[in-house]
Scaffold this active site. Sequence first.
Site, mmCIF file in Angstrom:
data_model
loop_
_atom_site.group_PDB
_atom_site.id
_atom_site.type_symbol
_atom_site.label_atom_id
_atom_site.label_comp_id
_atom_site.label_asym_id
_atom_site.label_seq_id
_atom_site.Cartn_x
_atom_site.Cartn_y
_atom_site.Cartn_z
ATOM 1 N N GLY A 73 0.830 -1.191 0.000
ATOM 2 C CA GLY A 73 0.000 0.000 0.000
ATOM 3 C C GLY A 73 0.864 1.240 0.000
ATOM 4 O O GLY A 73 1.925 1.267 -0.627
ATOM 5 N N CYS A 74 0.451 2.270 0.702
ATOM 6 C CA CYS A 74 1.187 3.537 0.749
ATOM 7 C C CYS A 74 2.655 3.317 1.095
ATOM 8 O O CYS A 74 2.990 2.820 2.169
ATOM 9 C CB CYS A 74 0.553 4.448 1.795
ATOM 10 N N PHE A 75 3.544 3.708 0.174
ATOM 11 C CA PHE A 75 4.963 3.415 0.429
ATOM 12 C C PHE A 75 5.543 4.277 1.538
ATOM 13 O O PHE A 75 6.536 3.905 2.161
ATOM 14 C CB PHE A 75 5.816 3.471 -0.837
#
Length: 226
Positions: free
Chosen positions: A43-45
């Site tokens: 998901g969100c890095f």
Amino acid sequence: MPRHPIRDTIKVFALSLAILAGLTLHTGRAHAEDIRTAVVAGGCFWCVESDFERVEGVVEVVSGFAGGDVANPSYRDVVRGGTGHLEVVEITYDADVLPYAGLLRLFLRSIDPLDAGGQFCDRGESYTTAIFVADARERDIAEGAILEAEGALGQSIVTPIRDAAPFYPAEAYHQDYYRSNELILTRFGPRRKSVAYDLYRTACGRDQRVLDIWGQEAAFAADHLN
């Protein structure tokens, strides 16, 4: 044969330097063999980067993209869709301190491996999860990590194991976002990146969902919820 003290001293000194250089080179090569990289999509890095940069044995974490068919994509390209890329991180780690199996165990317990449509509030292909493996050994370890996670949850894991793909670092704007003091404009008004990151992570519900899934096995979540 006459002796030349100064010449002899120079020779001894040069020999000592050569031996020292050889030892240093050997030590460096031995150490370098222990330093490896792993690429995962969670998901969100920003979140995965912030989580793993605190793990003992991790040398560096870089946010980026992998898995698609567009070279050197921008962040806008990826989140817009159509590139096939996922948000990923490349983790450089010391395998003597943090074995690959241990890294993957932490990774799976820091995401929602039951969600095939994205992660938490971030939806769409670019936010889906994956483990990218470089060879048969890594694939075997990843398969074992998946089986262990399925046993712990009593449910099927949807996080796929994928062959290694070219890694493209994200723009400098996204690196170490979670700890940057750079001032940006957000929907909450002007905020430092670090503050905006905390607000985003809380609003997205990442840590509460991870805790709901994994309970006491959850990695990192409790630190953000306290």
